[in-house]
Motif scaffolding. Structure first.
Motif, PDB file in Angstrom:
ATOM      1  N   TYR A  33       0.788  -1.256   0.045  1.00 48.07           N
ATOM      2  CA  TYR A  33       0.039  -0.021   0.158  1.00 48.07           C
ATOM      3  C   TYR A  33       1.038   1.325  -0.053  1.00 48.07           C
ATOM      4  O   TYR A  33       0.335   2.212  -0.476  1.00 48.07           O
ATOM      5  CB  TYR A  33      -0.906   0.048   1.189  1.00 48.07           C
ATOM      6  N   PHE A  34       2.163   1.165   0.302  1.00 47.75           N
ATOM      7  CA  PHE A  34       2.958   2.380   0.599  1.00 47.75           C
ATOM      8  C   PHE A  34       3.059   3.289  -0.687  1.00 47.75           C
ATOM      9  O   PHE A  34       2.851   4.624  -0.432  1.00 47.75           O
ATOM     10  CB  PHE A  34       4.138   2.075   1.151  1.00 47.75           C
ATOM     11  N   PRO A  35       3.261   2.765  -1.781  1.00 47.03           N
ATOM     12  CA  PRO A  35       3.585   3.517  -2.836  1.00 47.03           C
ATOM     13  C   PRO A  35       2.001   4.512  -3.220  1.00 47.03           C
ATOM     14  O   PRO A  35       2.242   5.249  -4.015  1.00 47.03           O
ATOM     15  CB  PRO A  35       3.553   2.523  -4.142  1.00 47.03           C
ATOM     16  N   GLN A  89      -1.809  18.333   1.134  1.00 47.97           N
ATOM     17  CA  GLN A  89      -0.953  19.704   1.064  1.00 47.97           C
ATOM     18  C   GLN A  89      -1.761  20.702   1.649  1.00 47.97           C
ATOM     19  O   GLN A  89      -2.974  20.744   1.830  1.00 47.97           O
ATOM     20  CB  GLN A  89      -0.846  19.904  -0.688  1.00 47.97           C
ATOM     21  N   LYS A  90      -1.051  22.009   1.776  1.00 52.27           N
ATOM     22  CA  LYS A  90      -1.623  22.999   2.585  1.00 52.27           C
ATOM     23  C   LYS A  90      -2.991  23.687   1.328  1.00 52.27           C
ATOM     24  O   LYS A  90      -3.804  23.941   2.306  1.00 52.27           O
ATOM     25  CB  LYS A  90      -0.568  24.334   2.520  1.00 52.27           C
ATOM     26  N   VAL A 103       3.544  10.097  -1.695  1.00 53.28           N
ATOM     27  CA  VAL A 103       4.780  10.074  -1.018  1.00 53.28           C
ATOM     28  C   VAL A 103       5.833   9.745  -1.689  1.00 53.28           C
ATOM     29  O   VAL A 103       7.079  10.302  -1.787  1.00 53.28           O
ATOM     30  CB  VAL A 103       4.704   9.260   0.460  1.00 53.28           C
ATOM     31  N   LYS A 104       5.893   8.579  -2.280  1.00 56.27           N
ATOM     32  CA  LYS A 104       7.085   8.037  -3.013  1.00 56.27           C
ATOM     33  C   LYS A 104       7.405   8.825  -4.280  1.00 56.27           C
ATOM     34  O   LYS A 104       8.614   8.930  -4.366  1.00 56.27           O
ATOM     35  CB  LYS A 104       6.646   6.384  -3.368  1.00 56.27           C
ATOM     36  N   THR A 141       0.167  14.625  -7.719  1.00 55.75           N
ATOM     37  CA  THR A 141      -1.117  15.045  -7.008  1.00 55.75           C
ATOM     38  C   THR A 141      -2.237  13.720  -7.402  1.00 55.75           C
ATOM     39  O   THR A 141      -2.327  13.498  -8.508  1.00 55.75           O
ATOM     40  CB  THR A 141      -1.642  16.268  -7.787  1.00 55.75           C
ATOM     41  N   VAL A 142      -2.896  13.598  -6.339  1.00 54.07           N
ATOM     42  CA  VAL A 142      -4.021  12.514  -6.489  1.00 54.07           C
ATOM     43  C   VAL A 142      -5.335  13.180  -5.733  1.00 54.07           C
ATOM     44  O   VAL A 142      -5.342  14.107  -4.947  1.00 54.07           O
ATOM     45  CB  VAL A 142      -3.463  11.302  -6.000  1.00 54.07           C
TER      46      VAL A 142
END
Length: 140
Positions: free
Chosen positions: A99-101, A107-108, A115-116, A120-121
């Motif tokens: 799941y990490f990828p 974001q602000k 992260v990897k 933008t998602v």
């Protein structure tokens, strides 16, 4: 089993209480489907066991087929198949690493970036997370 999703269990209208009792302890996390599969395997993949436990036979057969395909791929690339269903910590680590990828940080401006590989998602509107997490619209 994870690719099969929630289609493992069924609840016939006339036997909902029986089905709920049969499913107790087998819902709610990623380890539960593994336990169901292991139990089914111990019965030599019994169709009758599935009926008695209100488990979808077709879904279980699909999970077995996927596992067999994965095992065949491992053999073809000469990777030794090792399994230890009792090592739940290693199983949890394997699931988490998969799941990490896909993990993202808000974001602000309210958008999310993976992260990897910073990309933008957006949270899909049908996701349960869409109801509880702030999100920026894809129009930004």
């Amino acid at each position: 089993m994870l690719s099969i999703g929630s289609s493992i269990f069924y609840r016939p209208k006339d036997k909902q209480v029986h089905a709920d009792n049969a499913h107790m302890g087998n819902v709610g996390d990623h380890i539960a489907p593994l336990k169901v599969y292991s139990s089914w395997k111990e019965t030599n993949f019994s169709t009758q066991w599935c009926y008695e436990n209100y488990i979808q036979v077709r879904s279980m057969k699909r999970a077995r087929d996927i596992r067999d395909q994965l095992e065949g791929l491992l053999e073809r690339v000469e990777i030794e198949l090792t399994s230890n269903p009792g090592d739940l910590e290693a199983i949890k680590k394997a699931i988490t690493s998969g799941y990490f990828p896909h993990s993202a940080k808000m974001q602000k401006n309210g958008s999310y970036r993976t992260v990897k590989h910073p990309q933008t998602v957006y949270i899909h509107p049908s996701s349960g997370l869409a109801q509880v997490l702030p999100r920026a619209s894809p129009d930004h």
